[in-house]
Motif scaffolding. Structure first.
Motif, PDB file in Angstrom:
ATOM      1  N   LYS A   4      13.640   6.635 -11.664  1.00 25.70           N
ATOM      2  CA  LYS A   4      13.909   7.781 -12.518  1.00 25.70           C
ATOM      3  C   LYS A   4      15.202   8.453 -12.040  1.00 25.70           C
ATOM      4  N   TYR A  31      12.084   3.971 -21.993  1.00 25.48           N
ATOM      5  CA  TYR A  31      12.188   4.823 -20.808  1.00 25.48           C
ATOM      6  C   TYR A  31      10.831   5.405 -20.413  1.00 25.48           C
ATOM      7  N   CYS A  52       9.287   4.906 -16.840  1.00 25.42           N
ATOM      8  CA  CYS A  52       8.904   6.106 -16.095  1.00 25.42           C
ATOM      9  C   CYS A  52       7.423   6.091 -15.739  1.00 25.42           C
TER      10      CYS A  52
END
Length: 371
Positions: free
Chosen positions: A165, A205, A209
Motif C-alpha cells: 500500500k 487496488y 489492498c
C-alpha cells in the motif's frame, strides 16, 4: 516504489502543457493530504538510528472526503522501523525514551522485548500512544532480516502487506525501494488470480489492498468493515503510481489489458487473459510461502524449483475447488496466523491501559462502520 509517492513539483512548468482545472484540483488535493516529510522524520531523531523506516496509515494519508466520517479525533501516525538488532536497539531506546514502553516490560530489558516479538508475535514490537508534540505516534520495530524475508517470501505478510500500500519512505539504507518491486509484482499477481476476467481499477487496488487483511482476526471485531475501500478511495492516485510499472509489465506480456490511456481512474476497466497457460504462469510465480501452502492443499511437493512450482500450479488449476478458493485459503492462512500472534504479543507489549485504549478505539471504528 517510494519515490513515486513523494509530492511532485507543481504542474504547469511547461507553457505548452495543457492543464485542466480538474487536474489542478486533483494535484492540490494530493499535496494537501500528505503530511510534510520533515514532520514525519522528526520523531525518529529522538530514537536510536535505524536502517529502514516508513510511515503509513490515515495519520499520513488522508482518507477520501466521503470516507472520513464524522470523527474529529486525530489519528495516530504509524511507523515501521527496521533495525539490525532489535534487542540492542530497544536497550538503547529504553535509556533514551523509557516512557515509550509499558512499565512492567521495561524491567526485563531490550532482549525480552525482542524475544516476545519473535517467539509470540509476527516479529514486530509496537509502542503505541507515544506522545509527540501535539500528536500521538505508534511505531513497530522489526529486524531487517525478518523484514526482507517477509517482503520476498510473504512468510507473515505483515510488513510485506503494508508495503503493498502507499507509504512514505523516511530512511532506506537497505535498498528497500528496489527490493519491494518484487513484492508489488507478487501482489498484482495474486490479485489477478482472485479477480474475474473483467474488473475496474478500483476492484484491482481493493483486491491488492485486501490481501493483508484476508483472515485477519482483527477484522472480526475491531476494524472498520469498509477499511479497504476507504484506503483505496483516499489514495487512488498513489496506488496508480505504485502499481503502474507492474501493470505495464503484464500489459506488455498480454497478461493484462489496460485502458488505452492508462491514467488514474477508479472506474477504468481492465481485462485479463483467461488462458490456462497464463494461470500456470501467474500461480507458479507467487511467493514461496504461498506456494508451500498451495502444495499442502493439493498434495504436491514444494522445493522452490521451477518444475515444482509448475507442478503445483497445474494441480491448483485442475483442482475441483479452483484456483481462486485455493489462493484465498493460502493467503488467509498466512494472515490469520500472523495477526493472531501479533495480537497476543501486542497485549503484552502495550500493557493493560494502552491495550484497552487501543482496542477500544478499534472497536469504536468497527461499530461506527456497521451503522
Amino acid at each position: 516504489m517510494m519515490k513515486a509517492l513523494e509530492v511532485d513539483g507543481a504542474l504547469g512548468h511547461d507553457p505548452s502543457q495543457k492543464v485542466t482545472q480538474e487536474m489542478l484540483r486533483e494535484k492540490k488535493d494530493h499535496m494537501e493530504e500528505v503530511v510534510p516529510l520533515q514532520d514525519l522524520i522528526a520523531p525518529l531523531d529522538s530514537m536510536p538510528p535505524v536502517e529502514f523506516a516508513f510511515a503509513y496509515g490515515s495519520g499520513v494519508f488522508a482518507q477520501s472526503r466521503h470516507a472520513r466520517g464524522s470523527s474529529t479525533d486525530a489519528p495516530m501516525v504509524d511507523y515501521i522501523l527496521g533495525v539490525s538488532s532489535p534487542a540492542d536497539w530497544h536497550s538503547k531506546n529504553l535509556d533514551k525514551n523509557p516512557h515509550h514502553y509499558a512499565s512492567w516490560l521495561s524491567w526485563f530489558g531490550g532482549r525480552a522485548m525482542s524475544n516476545v516479538a519473535e517467539s509470540m508475535g509476527a516479529g514486530v514490537h509496537f509502542n503505541a500512544f507515544v506522545p509527540w508534540k501535539t500528536k500521538k505516534i505508534k511505531y513497530g520495530v522489526i529486524s531487517v532480516d525478518n523484514l526482507v524475508k517477509d517482503v520476498y517470501t510473504w512468510q507473515r505478510l505483515y510488513i510485506g502487506g503494508r508495503l503493498q500500500k502507499p507509504v512514505r519512505l523516511l530512511v532506506d539504507r537497505i535498498h528497500g525501494e528496489e527490493m519491494n518491486r518484487k513484492n508489488l509484482q507478487a501482489a498484482l499477481t495474486a490479485a489477478l488470480l482472485l479477480l474475474p476476467t473483467e474488473f475496474t481499477e478500483e476492484d484491482l487496488y481493493a483486491t491488492i489492498c485486501g490481501l493483508s487483511y484476508m483472515g485477519d482476526v482483527r477484522m472480526l471485531f475491531a476494524e472498520d468493515r469498509h477499511k479497504v475501500r476507504k484506503i483505496v478511495q483516499g489514495s487512488s492516485t498513489r496506488f496508480h503510481e505504485l502499481y503502474r510499472d507492474s501493470i505495464n509489465t503484464y500489459a506488455s506480456r498480454e497478461i493484462l489489458h489496460s485502458p488505452p490511456q492508462f491514467s488514474p481512474d477508479l472506474k477504468a476497466r481492465f481485462k485479463q487473459a483467461n488462458r490456462i497457460s497464463t494461470k500456470y504462469e501467474l500461480l507458479s510465480s507467487l511467493p514461496a510461502c504461498v506456494m508451500q501452502r498451495l502444495a499442502r492443499q493439493t498434495g504436491t511437493q514444494y522445493d522452490s524449483s521451477v518444475l515444482a512450482n509448475m507442478a503445483i500450479a497445474e494441480a491448483v488449476v485442475n483442482s475441483k475447488e479452483g484456483h481462486t478458493k485455493l489462493v484465498t485459503r493460502a493467503v488467509s492462512s498466512i494472515v490469520r496466523t500472523s495477526s493472531f500472534r501479533q495480537v497476543l504479543s501486542g497485549v503484552l507489549a502495550a500493557g493493560g491501559v494502552n491495550t484497552v485504549r487501543y482496542v477500544g478505539r478499534k472497536i469504536a471504528k468497527a461499530w461506527q462502520s456497521r451503522q
